[in-house]
Design a protein around this motif. Structure first.
Motif, PDB file in Angstrom:
ATOM      1  N   MET A 171       0.838  -1.176   0.000  1.00  0.00           N
ATOM      2  CA  MET A 171       0.000   0.000   0.000  1.00  0.00           C
ATOM      3  C   MET A 171       0.883   1.239   0.000  1.00  0.00           C
ATOM      4  N   PHE A 172       0.493   2.221  -0.753  1.00  0.00           N
ATOM      5  CA  PHE A 172       1.188   3.498  -0.831  1.00  0.00           C
ATOM      6  C   PHE A 172       0.193   4.604  -0.517  1.00  0.00           C
ATOM      7  N   VAL A 173       0.691   5.688   0.055  1.00  0.00           N
ATOM      8  CA  VAL A 173      -0.144   6.861   0.312  1.00  0.00           C
ATOM      9  C   VAL A 173       0.427   8.013  -0.494  1.00  0.00           C
ATOM     10  N   LYS A 174      -0.408   8.570  -1.345  1.00  0.00           N
ATOM     11  CA  LYS A 174      -0.010   9.668  -2.233  1.00  0.00           C
ATOM     12  C   LYS A 174      -0.027  10.997  -1.470  1.00  0.00           C
ATOM     13  N   LYS A 175       1.018  11.781  -1.659  1.00  0.00           N
ATOM     14  CA  LYS A 175       0.979  13.170  -1.166  1.00  0.00           C
ATOM     15  C   LYS A 175       0.069  13.939  -2.113  1.00  0.00           C
ATOM     16  N   VAL A 176      -0.822  14.706  -1.545  1.00  0.00           N
ATOM     17  CA  VAL A 176      -1.786  15.404  -2.392  1.00  0.00           C
ATOM     18  C   VAL A 176      -1.179  16.644  -3.041  1.00  0.00           C
ATOM     19  N   SER A 177      -1.605  16.889  -4.254  1.00  0.00           N
ATOM     20  CA  SER A 177      -1.243  18.125  -4.943  1.00  0.00           C
ATOM     21  C   SER A 177      -2.173  19.230  -4.457  1.00  0.00           C
ATOM     22  N   SER A 203     -13.203   0.231  10.484  1.00  0.00           N
ATOM     23  CA  SER A 203     -11.897   0.410  11.132  1.00  0.00           C
ATOM     24  C   SER A 203     -10.772   0.494  10.103  1.00  0.00           C
ATOM     25  N   LEU A 204     -10.879  -0.236   8.986  1.00  0.00           N
ATOM     26  CA  LEU A 204      -9.877  -0.138   7.925  1.00  0.00           C
ATOM     27  C   LEU A 204      -9.964   1.225   7.251  1.00  0.00           C
ATOM     28  N   GLY A 205     -11.176   1.680   6.966  1.00  0.00           N
ATOM     29  CA  GLY A 205     -11.349   2.998   6.348  1.00  0.00           C
ATOM     30  C   GLY A 205     -10.772   4.110   7.209  1.00  0.00           C
ATOM     31  N   ILE A 206     -11.031   4.059   8.505  1.00  0.00           N
ATOM     32  CA  ILE A 206     -10.503   5.070   9.429  1.00  0.00           C
ATOM     33  C   ILE A 206      -8.983   5.023   9.458  1.00  0.00           C
ATOM     34  N   SER A 207      -8.416   3.809   9.478  1.00  0.00           N
ATOM     35  CA  SER A 207      -6.956   3.671   9.472  1.00  0.00           C
ATOM     36  C   SER A 207      -6.348   4.248   8.202  1.00  0.00           C
ATOM     37  N   LEU A 208      -6.989   4.030   7.071  1.00  0.00           N
ATOM     38  CA  LEU A 208      -6.469   4.565   5.802  1.00  0.00           C
ATOM     39  C   LEU A 208      -6.563   6.088   5.766  1.00  0.00           C
ATOM     40  N   VAL A 209      -7.671   6.637   6.240  1.00  0.00           N
ATOM     41  CA  VAL A 209      -7.801   8.099   6.300  1.00  0.00           C
ATOM     42  C   VAL A 209      -6.734   8.681   7.217  1.00  0.00           C
ATOM     43  N   ASN A 210      -6.494   8.032   8.350  1.00  0.00           N
ATOM     44  CA  ASN A 210      -5.449   8.496   9.267  1.00  0.00           C
ATOM     45  C   ASN A 210      -4.071   8.454   8.611  1.00  0.00           C
ATOM     46  N   ALA A 211      -3.809   7.408   7.811  1.00  0.00           N
ATOM     47  CA  ALA A 211      -2.530   7.324   7.096  1.00  0.00           C
ATOM     48  C   ALA A 211      -2.396   8.461   6.094  1.00  0.00           C
ATOM     49  N   VAL A 212      -3.477   8.777   5.392  1.00  0.00           N
ATOM     50  CA  VAL A 212      -3.457   9.893   4.440  1.00  0.00           C
ATOM     51  C   VAL A 212      -3.180  11.196   5.175  1.00  0.00           C
ATOM     52  N   HIS A 213      -3.823  11.404   6.298  1.00  0.00           N
ATOM     53  CA  HIS A 213      -3.622  12.633   7.066  1.00  0.00           C
ATOM     54  C   HIS A 213      -2.188  12.722   7.597  1.00  0.00           C
ATOM     55  N   GLU A 214      -1.623  11.588   8.001  1.00  0.00           N
ATOM     56  CA  GLU A 214      -0.250  11.580   8.505  1.00  0.00           C
ATOM     57  C   GLU A 214       0.741  11.958   7.403  1.00  0.00           C
ATOM     58  N   VAL A 215       0.567  11.384   6.229  1.00  0.00           N
ATOM     59  CA  VAL A 215       1.471  11.685   5.111  1.00  0.00           C
ATOM     60  C   VAL A 215       1.310  13.124   4.645  1.00  0.00           C
ATOM     61  N   ASN A 216       0.102  13.633   4.727  1.00  0.00           N
ATOM     62  CA  ASN A 216      -0.197  14.973   4.213  1.00  0.00           C
ATOM     63  C   ASN A 216      -0.428  15.980   5.335  1.00  0.00           C
ATOM     64  N   LYS A 217       0.172  15.757   6.498  1.00  0.00           N
ATOM     65  CA  LYS A 217      -0.126  16.609   7.654  1.00  0.00           C
ATOM     66  C   LYS A 217       0.196  18.070   7.426  1.00  0.00           C
ATOM     67  N   ASN A 218       1.188  18.395   6.636  1.00  0.00           N
ATOM     68  CA  ASN A 218       1.481  19.798   6.345  1.00  0.00           C
ATOM     69  C   ASN A 218       0.366  20.427   5.523  1.00  0.00           C
ATOM     70  N   SER A 219      -0.270  19.632   4.670  1.00  0.00           N
ATOM     71  CA  SER A 219      -1.395  20.144   3.875  1.00  0.00           C
ATOM     72  C   SER A 219      -2.567  20.506   4.760  1.00  0.00           C
ATOM     73  N   ASP A 220      -2.804  19.713   5.812  1.00  0.00           N
ATOM     74  CA  ASP A 220      -3.922  19.986   6.714  1.00  0.00           C
ATOM     75  C   ASP A 220      -3.733  21.299   7.463  1.00  0.00           C
ATOM     76  N   GLU A 221      -2.483  21.698   7.716  1.00  0.00           N
ATOM     77  CA  GLU A 221      -2.228  22.935   8.447  1.00  0.00           C
ATOM     78  C   GLU A 221      -2.647  24.167   7.658  1.00  0.00           C
ATOM     79  N   VAL A 222      -2.675  24.062   6.332  1.00  0.00           N
ATOM     80  CA  VAL A 222      -3.101  25.169   5.497  1.00  0.00           C
ATOM     81  C   VAL A 222      -4.565  25.492   5.744  1.00  0.00           C
ATOM     82  N   LYS A 223      -5.335  24.473   6.056  1.00  0.00           N
ATOM     83  CA  LYS A 223      -6.767  24.598   6.243  1.00  0.00           C
ATOM     84  C   LYS A 223      -7.135  25.425   7.463  1.00  0.00           C
ATOM     85  N   LYS A 224      -6.293  25.443   8.468  1.00  0.00           N
ATOM     86  CA  LYS A 224      -6.612  26.107   9.743  1.00  0.00           C
ATOM     87  C   LYS A 224      -6.631  27.599   9.662  1.00  0.00           C
TER      88      LYS A 224
END
Length: 76
Positions: free
Chosen positions: A1-7, A55-76
């Protein structure tokens, strides 16, 4: 499994654009950012993401958020 950094485009589509054509924001995040296969070149279809065990869906969303955590900071 790979997690893409979002553009920037994907970030807007996932977090800022209220897409009325999808029922699940989380499934959209998973289908956009999770890649499968030996080289990460296989997409996870939206309808498959919608039917994951919660539980798998939540884990995958958490993985996406972890990889893209800098992107989430823009939202604040």
């Amino acid at each position: 499994m790979f997690v893409k950094k979002v553009s920037f485009y994907d970030f807007e589509k996932l977090y800022l654009d209220k897409n009325e054509s999808t029922d699940s924001q989380s499934a959209l995040i998973v289908s956009t950012c999770i890649r499968l296969g030996e080289n990460g070149d296989e997409l996870l279809p939206y309808d498959v993401a919608c039917n994951l065990h919660p539980s798998l869906g939540i884990s995958l969303v958490n993985a996406v958020h972890e990889v893209n955590k800098n992107s989430d900071e823009v939202k604040k």
